[in-house]
Write a protein that holds these residues in place. Sequence first.
Motif, PDB file in Angstrom:
ATOM      1  N   MET A 293      32.317 100.069   7.555  1.00  0.00           N
ATOM      2  CA  MET A 293      30.915  99.575   7.341  1.00  0.00           C
ATOM      3  C   MET A 293      30.646  99.025   5.898  1.00  0.00           C
ATOM      4  O   MET A 293      29.868  98.298   5.693  1.00  0.00           O
ATOM      5  N   SER A 294      31.804  99.397   4.966  1.00  0.00           N
ATOM      6  CA  SER A 294      31.326  99.249   3.402  1.00  0.00           C
ATOM      7  C   SER A 294      32.027  97.943   2.963  1.00  0.00           C
ATOM      8  O   SER A 294      31.356  96.844   2.802  1.00  0.00           O
ATOM      9  N   GLY A 295      33.161  97.826   3.152  1.00  0.00           N
ATOM     10  CA  GLY A 295      34.156  96.564   2.414  1.00  0.00           C
ATOM     11  C   GLY A 295      34.163  96.442   1.092  1.00  0.00           C
ATOM     12  O   GLY A 295      34.693  95.635   0.493  1.00  0.00           O
ATOM     13  N   SER A 296      33.460  97.413   0.207  1.00  0.00           N
ATOM     14  CA  SER A 296      33.567  97.568  -1.150  1.00  0.00           C
ATOM     15  C   SER A 296      34.036  98.684  -1.627  1.00  0.00           C
ATOM     16  O   SER A 296      33.406  99.789  -1.339  1.00  0.00           O
ATOM     17  N   ALA A 297      34.876  98.703  -2.747  1.00  0.00           N
ATOM     18  CA  ALA A 297      35.519  99.994  -3.163  1.00  0.00           C
ATOM     19  C   ALA A 297      34.399 100.645  -4.197  1.00  0.00           C
ATOM     20  O   ALA A 297      34.210 101.849  -4.251  1.00  0.00           O
TER      21      ALA A 297
END
Length: 424
Positions: A106-110
């Motif tokens: 759901m995020s896609g961002s570290a």
Amino acid sequence: MTLTLLALGIAVLLVFRVPVAFAFLGPSLVYMLLMGQSAGQALRLVTNASSSFPLLAVPLFILLGSLANHAGIADSLFRFAMAALARVRGNLGYVAIGTSVGFSWMSGSAVADAAALGKVQIPAMIRAGYGRRFATGVSASSSLIAPVMPPSIPAVIYAGLAAVSTGALFAASVIPALAMALGLCIVVWILVKRNPAIKAGRVDRAEVIASFKQVILPLIAPFIILGGILGGFFTPTEAAAVGVVYILLVALVQRSLPWKGLLQALKETVLTTGAIMIIVASASLLGYILARERLPQILTEAMLSVSDNPSVFLLMCMVICLILGTVIDATAILVLIVPILLPIAERYDVDPIVLGVVLIISLMIGLLTPPVGTVLFVTAAVSKTRIGEVFRGCLPFIVPSLVVALLCMLLPAAVMWLPNVLGL
């Protein structure tokens, strides 16, 4: 000489901590002026770069991850994983990795992953007797799964730059992301085995059932988003929009997203999107200049003089990304090097999808390396730990990402297996 002066100008600005976008933009505009290029042309280049339709998915995926964070989905995933794995020795290390895998869908961002999960995972591990280095290292390193596992924001940017199918790149990233998670679990097993003080707990079935009820609806989101993209029902942009609506509905049903959280999510999305788009615009102008100075042709001749082996070319790309990733933002590097490396990859007969996976994994490692390692700073901030301590904790966990990148170079057929099965 022109390229050397341009590089020196950018390096000086970066040393003085000028933001990457403006460090690229300043020398580029000076070049355009000195070379008789119009300001209007520079404006058209930066405008066209940021108005690409595939990039519309970026703010939507950022909003999706931010909403999931403020709706408490990350906390719910952590609670469920901790309850389910209570009897496993060293369970909190595996929980950190498993939660990152779940939240990555759901995020896609570290950075979002590290911020959302680190503030929960790290204190819990320290209270349970895990060392601070271990806690910060596994939490920071597992966040790298998010930008590799679809929906991945770097993958959306790469697909737009390389004019390849975003769905195919998403599919190709699944196996490497799961391999990274497996590698991190192996490192956790080794480190836990060396620490006899870490004991297993007891399973509370009531807690397992209660926490599962909180995550069952959010866990449907990845199937809607990824299933829609890989099944050909949605474009990535449409899937991101559907995912945002679904998370909002879940938050409404569970009453987990206050108005303040919604406004904060919108604010974070605007700020992050603005930062990314400024970097994309400025890096695209610099990329135009590098192409005008025939840098791709120079690099092609240099690389072919070293070896004509595709694996060697990918290894050189990996080394370039690892070096650049220590000092420059990953988004800026992607926008800058993808137009340069794609023609070279064609000469080596390297699939652009495989190149994208290798570049993304290699660049994400830079998030854990000083002096610009963004995830290092975020983890240090949420855990109130010194940067050096966090970096030392990350060192053993960087190894799996390096190994996975090397395997992707040596086994490109494995990377392309899922896209080929799905007909993408």
